[in-house]
Design a protein around this motif. Structure first.
Motif, PDB file in Angstrom:
ATOM      1  N   ARG A   1      72.352  34.108  94.477  1.00 15.42           N
ATOM      2  CA  ARG A   1      71.524  34.235  93.266  1.00 15.42           C
ATOM      3  C   ARG A   1      71.611  35.638  92.666  1.00 15.42           C
ATOM      4  N   ALA A   2      71.632  36.637  93.557  1.00 16.56           N
ATOM      5  CA  ALA A   2      71.724  38.013  93.064  1.00 16.56           C
ATOM      6  C   ALA A   2      73.073  38.263  92.408  1.00 16.56           C
ATOM      7  N   VAL A   3      74.136  37.722  93.024  1.00 12.20           N
ATOM      8  CA  VAL A   3      75.472  37.881  92.452  1.00 12.20           C
ATOM      9  C   VAL A   3      75.570  37.156  91.114  1.00 12.20           C
ATOM     10  N   ALA A   4      74.962  35.985  91.024  1.00 13.74           N
ATOM     11  CA  ALA A   4      74.974  35.238  89.760  1.00 13.74           C
ATOM     12  C   ALA A   4      74.308  36.051  88.647  1.00 13.74           C
ATOM     13  N   ALA A   5      73.204  36.701  88.972  1.00 18.26           N
ATOM     14  CA  ALA A   5      72.504  37.514  87.971  1.00 18.26           C
ATOM     15  C   ALA A   5      73.350  38.720  87.557  1.00 18.26           C
TER      16      ALA A   5
ATOM     17  N   PHE B   1      83.186  31.544  90.889  1.00 26.57           N
ATOM     18  CA  PHE B   1      82.219  31.118  89.876  1.00 26.57           C
ATOM     19  C   PHE B   1      82.938  30.510  88.681  1.00 26.57           C
ATOM     20  N   THR B   2      82.179  29.797  87.884  1.00 29.80           N
ATOM     21  CA  THR B   2      82.674  29.201  86.642  1.00 29.80           C
ATOM     22  C   THR B   2      82.123  29.992  85.466  1.00 29.80           C
ATOM     23  N   LEU B   3      82.985  30.255  84.491  1.00 27.88           N
ATOM     24  CA  LEU B   3      82.577  30.936  83.270  1.00 27.88           C
ATOM     25  C   LEU B   3      82.791  30.005  82.084  1.00 27.88           C
ATOM     26  N   GLU B   4      81.714  29.715  81.368  1.00 26.16           N
ATOM     27  CA  GLU B   4      81.787  28.906  80.156  1.00 26.16           C
ATOM     28  C   GLU B   4      81.776  29.829  78.949  1.00 26.16           C
ATOM     29  N   ARG B   5      82.754  29.665  78.060  1.00 30.75           N
ATOM     30  CA  ARG B   5      82.776  30.452  76.829  1.00 30.75           C
ATOM     31  C   ARG B   5      83.631  29.724  75.798  1.00 30.75           C
ATOM     32  N   ASP B   6      83.157  29.746  74.565  1.00 29.73           N
ATOM     33  CA  ASP B   6      83.888  29.138  73.437  1.00 29.73           C
ATOM     34  C   ASP B   6      84.295  27.700  73.735  1.00 29.73           C
ATOM     35  N   GLY B   7      83.424  26.958  74.403  1.00 31.62           N
ATOM     36  CA  GLY B   7      83.692  25.550  74.659  1.00 31.62           C
ATOM     37  C   GLY B   7      84.671  25.279  75.786  1.00 31.62           C
ATOM     38  N   THR B   8      85.084  26.312  76.526  1.00 34.09           N
ATOM     39  CA  THR B   8      86.020  26.120  77.638  1.00 34.09           C
ATOM     40  C   THR B   8      85.381  26.597  78.944  1.00 34.09           C
ATOM     41  N   GLU B   9      85.942  26.150  80.059  1.00 37.35           N
ATOM     42  CA  GLU B   9      85.490  26.570  81.372  1.00 37.35           C
ATOM     43  C   GLU B   9      86.685  27.083  82.177  1.00 37.35           C
TER      44      GLU B   9
ATOM     45  N   VAL C   1      91.053  32.284  89.224  1.00 36.09           N
ATOM     46  CA  VAL C   1      91.367  31.381  90.333  1.00 36.09           C
ATOM     47  C   VAL C   1      92.724  30.734  90.078  1.00 36.09           C
ATOM     48  N   VAL C   2      93.532  30.639  91.131  1.00 33.92           N
ATOM     49  CA  VAL C   2      94.832  29.981  91.065  1.00 33.92           C
ATOM     50  C   VAL C   2      94.803  28.777  92.010  1.00 33.92           C
ATOM     51  N   ALA C   3      95.350  27.658  91.573  1.00 32.70           N
ATOM     52  CA  ALA C   3      95.366  26.458  92.404  1.00 32.70           C
ATOM     53  C   ALA C   3      96.338  26.630  93.560  1.00 32.70           C
ATOM     54  N   GLY C   4      96.017  26.020  94.683  1.00 35.60           N
ATOM     55  CA  GLY C   4      96.920  26.046  95.824  1.00 35.60           C
ATOM     56  C   GLY C   4      96.161  26.196  97.126  1.00 35.60           C
ATOM     57  N   VAL C   5      96.910  26.120  98.224  1.00 35.48           N
ATOM     58  CA  VAL C   5      96.351  26.268  99.569  1.00 35.48           C
ATOM     59  C   VAL C   5      97.128  27.358 100.300  1.00 35.48           C
TER      60      VAL C   5
ATOM     61  N   ARG D   1      79.723  42.234  77.848  1.00 38.45           N
ATOM     62  CA  ARG D   1      81.131  42.262  77.434  1.00 38.45           C
ATOM     63  C   ARG D   1      81.571  41.041  76.638  1.00 38.45           C
ATOM     64  N   GLU D   2      80.982  39.899  76.905  1.00 34.48           N
ATOM     65  CA  GLU D   2      81.324  38.667  76.187  1.00 34.48           C
ATOM     66  C   GLU D   2      80.046  37.898  75.898  1.00 34.48           C
ATOM     67  N   PRO D   3      79.244  38.374  74.953  1.00 35.64           N
ATOM     68  CA  PRO D   3      77.989  37.692  74.630  1.00 35.64           C
ATOM     69  C   PRO D   3      78.222  36.208  74.334  1.00 35.64           C
ATOM     70  N   GLY D   4      77.360  35.373  74.897  1.00 32.58           N
ATOM     71  CA  GLY D   4      77.503  33.934  74.719  1.00 32.58           C
ATOM     72  C   GLY D   4      78.165  33.251  75.893  1.00 32.58           C
ATOM     73  N   ALA D   5      78.839  34.014  76.758  1.00 32.85           N
ATOM     74  CA  ALA D   5      79.459  33.427  77.946  1.00 32.85           C
ATOM     75  C   ALA D   5      78.376  33.110  78.973  1.00 32.85           C
ATOM     76  N   ASN D   6      78.567  32.023  79.701  1.00 33.81           N
ATOM     77  CA  ASN D   6      77.578  31.579  80.675  1.00 33.81           C
ATOM     78  C   ASN D   6      78.206  31.450  82.059  1.00 33.81           C
ATOM     79  N   VAL D   7      77.581  32.095  83.050  1.00 31.77           N
ATOM     80  CA  VAL D   7      78.060  32.048  84.438  1.00 31.77           C
ATOM     81  C   VAL D   7      77.293  30.973  85.194  1.00 31.77           C
ATOM     82  N   ARG D   8      78.018  30.139  85.934  1.00 33.68           N
ATOM     83  CA  ARG D   8      77.350  29.129  86.760  1.00 33.68           C
ATOM     84  C   ARG D   8      78.193  28.828  88.004  1.00 33.68           C
ATOM     85  N   ASP D   9      77.600  28.032  88.893  1.00 30.07           N
ATOM     86  CA  ASP D   9      78.274  27.567  90.118  1.00 30.07           C
ATOM     87  C   ASP D   9      78.795  28.731  90.958  1.00 30.07           C
ATOM     88  N   VAL D  10      77.993  29.772  91.131  1.00 26.28           N
ATOM     89  CA  VAL D  10      78.402  30.917  91.951  1.00 26.28           C
ATOM     90  C   VAL D  10      78.258  30.553  93.430  1.00 26.28           C
TER      91      VAL D  10
END
Length: 374
Positions: free
Chosen positions: A30-34, A66-74, A130-134, A43-52
């Motif tokens: 929760r602290a990291v999310a804040a 974490f996931t960053l939502e901005r300009d309709g993209t994630e 984040v990059v996909a892979g194992v 730095r990017e007003p309007g961006a939303n952080v979630r799923d930390v």
């Protein structure tokens, strides 16, 4: 002042200064999310952080996905943040710079933000995509990533040429024209690259050793007395092995080279000797494969073909000794000290890794006995 690279000398002094700090308290989600939300608000007003969420593994940095939502993209990102002390002593600025330098040349995570002076986060931090892979086959649920990892057939034959090709790209990269302000080129004399390296790790050993191993003293003396010339100064990854790259399990394509935090300018033989260390390889039916990719002779021959660089057996032997020495310092000095001081979020993992210390003492004893018999 220690005779080492200026940035590394600064890191050594900063580590000393942190020694008396109170126990490190791992950051709560929760602290990291804040913190992340306020970072992006600036730095990017309007961006939303979630799923930390905290990421598992990692013996040096705290990591949160974490996931960053901005300009309709994630998009998904990772926050990498320093604890008080870790199993390595490194710079987020250097890691950030080298990732930016190789972007578009190698598959690396995109480095997007840096807080080197901890102006916002509680410790120096950086954010990467984040990059996909194992890092290992999903069927392998037992081994620590990179220690005893078995890629098996056909993966190892698919991954090996990529692994060696990317290493060739690293070693042949023109660092002199790249934007790497935190790196200092060791060009005063041909022994300076390795002398700087030895002095850095020697000082870490002296600062953090919790036991006095006579073999380590002998190995230190041998390394100082036998510093080889470095004819070609290359970017050295510092931890290049299976476990430090991501790949698509379906087709074996390497998607990202990871963990650049120990990167420096020096002798390319250090990376080669590191990748074929026994602890990172596999022993199957009497055959040893470095990083579970190939027997050392095949590994080195294919590297030479991919890179055009000649492997010098004497230098490879030197860095085999160096890497066993460095590995002991990592797991049995820095790691143990950080765990004992409660200065790291991964004290259990650091204590577990310390159990490999005797393996490196035994390897050093074997190598030193070989020197005595010659």
């Amino acid at each position: 002042m220690i005779d080492t690279e200026p940035l590394l000398a600064t890191l050594l002094e900063e580590r000393k200064a942190r020694r008396g700090l109170p126990p490190y308290l791992p950051q709560e989600d929760r602290a990291v999310a804040a913190l992340l939300q306020s970072w992006y608000d600036e730095r990017e007003p309007g961006a939303n952080v979630r799923d930390v969420a905290r990421m598992g593994g990692g013996a040096s940095r705290e990591q949160f996905i974490f996931t960053l939502e901005r300009d309709g993209t994630e998009r998904r990102y990772i926050l990498r943040m320093d604890p008080t002390e870790g199993i390595t002593e490194t710079s987020r600025a250097r890691e950030y710079e080298i990732l930016r330098a190789f972007e578009g040349t190698l598959p690396v995570p995109a480095a997007v933000w840096l807080d080197i002076d901890a102006d916002h986060f509680p410790c120096p931090a950086m954010i990467v995509e984040v990059v996909a892979g194992v890092t290992k086959p999903t069927s392998d649920q037992l081994s620590v990533t990179g220690l005893g990892t078995i890629l098996g057939d056909p993966l190892r034959d698919i991954i090996r040429p990529q692994f060696l090709g990317h290493l060739a790209t690293i070693h042949n990269f023109d660092w002199s024209t790249a934007d790497l302000p935190s790196f200092t080129a060791p060009t005063d004399d041909p022994k300076q690259p390795t002398r700087w390296l030895i002095q850095f790790w020697k000082e870490l050993l002296e600062q953090d050793a919790v036991t006095k191993e006579p073999v380590l003293r002998l190995a230190t003396q041998w390394l100082e007395d036998n510093v080889p010339d470095c004819e070609k100064i290359s970017v050295v990854h510092g931890d290049y092995r299976t476990g430090n790259y991501l790949f698509e399990e379906a087709d074996g394509r390497i998607t990202a080279i990871l963990d650049w935090e120990m990167c420096y300018l020096g002798d390319l033989h250090a990376d080669l000797a590191w990748a074929i260390q026994p602890v990172f390889g596999s022993h199957i039916d009497g055959v040893f494969r470095g990083s579970d990719l190939a027997p050392p002779a095949q590994f080195l021959a294919e590297y030479e073909a991919a890179s055009g660089n000649r492997v010098d057996p004497a230098k490879l032997h030197y860095f085999t000794m160096f890497n066993a020495w460095k590995s002991y310092i990592l797991v049995a000095a820095l790691g143990v000290r950080a765990a004992r001081q409660a200065h790291n979020h991964q004290d259990v993992l650091l204590t577990f890794l310390a159990a490999t210390g005797p393996l490196f003492v035994d390897e050093l004893a074997r190598l030193l006995m070989m020197e005595e018999s010659q």
